[in-house]
Design a protein around this motif. Structure first.
Motif, mmCIF file in Angstrom:
data_model
loop_
_atom_site.group_PDB
_atom_site.id
_atom_site.type_symbol
_atom_site.label_atom_id
_atom_site.label_comp_id
_atom_site.label_asym_id
_atom_site.label_seq_id
_atom_site.Cartn_x
_atom_site.Cartn_y
_atom_site.Cartn_z
ATOM 1 N N ALA A 69 -21.503 -7.697 13.111
ATOM 2 C CA ALA A 69 -20.874 -6.773 12.162
ATOM 3 C C ALA A 69 -19.799 -7.494 11.347
ATOM 4 C CB ALA A 69 -20.272 -5.580 12.909
ATOM 5 N N ILE A 70 -19.015 -8.333 11.997
ATOM 6 C CA ILE A 70 -17.989 -9.105 11.287
ATOM 7 C C ILE A 70 -18.638 -10.070 10.302
ATOM 8 C CG2 ILE A 70 -16.215 -10.890 11.595
ATOM 9 C CD1 ILE A 70 -15.462 -9.444 14.235
ATOM 10 N N TYR A 71 -19.702 -10.743 10.731
ATOM 11 C CA TYR A 71 -20.408 -11.670 9.844
ATOM 12 C C TYR A 71 -20.968 -10.939 8.621
ATOM 13 C CZ TYR A 71 -23.882 -14.908 8.061
ATOM 14 O OH TYR A 71 -24.619 -15.713 7.233
ATOM 15 N N GLN A 72 -21.556 -9.765 8.832
ATOM 16 C CA GLN A 72 -22.094 -8.974 7.720
ATOM 17 C C GLN A 72 -20.982 -8.548 6.769
ATOM 18 O OE1 GLN A 72 -24.902 -8.667 6.599
ATOM 19 N NE2 GLN A 72 -26.433 -8.592 8.188
ATOM 20 N N ALA A 73 -19.845 -8.139 7.322
ATOM 21 C CA ALA A 73 -18.719 -7.726 6.474
ATOM 22 C C ALA A 73 -18.225 -8.900 5.627
ATOM 23 C CB ALA A 73 -17.586 -7.175 7.333
#
Length: 175
Positions: free
Chosen positions: A22-26
């Motif tokens: 999720a952090i990588y996608q953000a």
């Protein structure tokens, strides 16, 4: 208890992996938004400004010819207005330059413009009463100005292509 501990550890690891994704996608989405913002605000603006500068250059050239040929104060006043417009476009280009190549090309354009304006002022002071043909040195400078303005346009378009490619690569990575 051992099985329960393993299950809890497995869920914990799974949650950490999901949070990392999720952090990588953000971060990826934020990067794509930044690239698109740069494209929208700077690159397209610079390309449009380059086209306006080319138009203003044509007007400067036309009215320089007319002012030399006719020695008419009205043409001289209009020439000064078009010179201001062209200078305004150069200032906008410098302000919105994104890449080092754009800044270098704009610097060369500014230097030639300053030289051209100085020559023009000097020659206009010594203009004969009946008018004269545009001096060859001034004509050469105008050709170089046109070429450099077009060069800035090309560099701006190339910079835009690089940003589009970055955006494409980032979106492929996100996919």
């Amino acid at each position: 208890m051992k099985i329960t501990t393993r299950i809890i550890s497995g869920y914990g690891l799974f949650i950490v992996l999901l949070a990392g994704m999720a952090i990588y996608q953000a971060i990826t989405v934020n990067r794509m938004q930044s690239i698109n913002r740069t494209l929208r605000e700077k690159n397209f603006s610079n390309a449009l400004t380059c086209l306006q500068a080319l138009r203003d250059h044509e007007l400067v050239e036309e009215y320089a010819r007319k002012s030399f040929a006719l020695a008419d104060p009205d043409y001289l006043n209009q020439l000064k207005e078009f010179q201001k417009d062209y200078e305004t476009q150069i200032v906008k280009l410098r302000k919105n330059a994104v890449s080092a190549e754009e800044r270098a090309a704009i610097t060369r354009l500014e230097q030639l413009w300053v030289s051209f304006v100085e020559k023009l002022r000097l020659l206009q002071r010594n203009l004969p009463q009946g008018g004269a043909a545009l001096p060859e040195s001034l004509q050469d400078d105008m050709e170089r100005l046109r070429s450099l303005t077009y060069s800035v346009y090309q560099v701006s378009m190339q910079s835009m292509s690089v940003e589009v490619e970055k955006s494409r690569a980032t979106s492929e990575t996100a996919a």
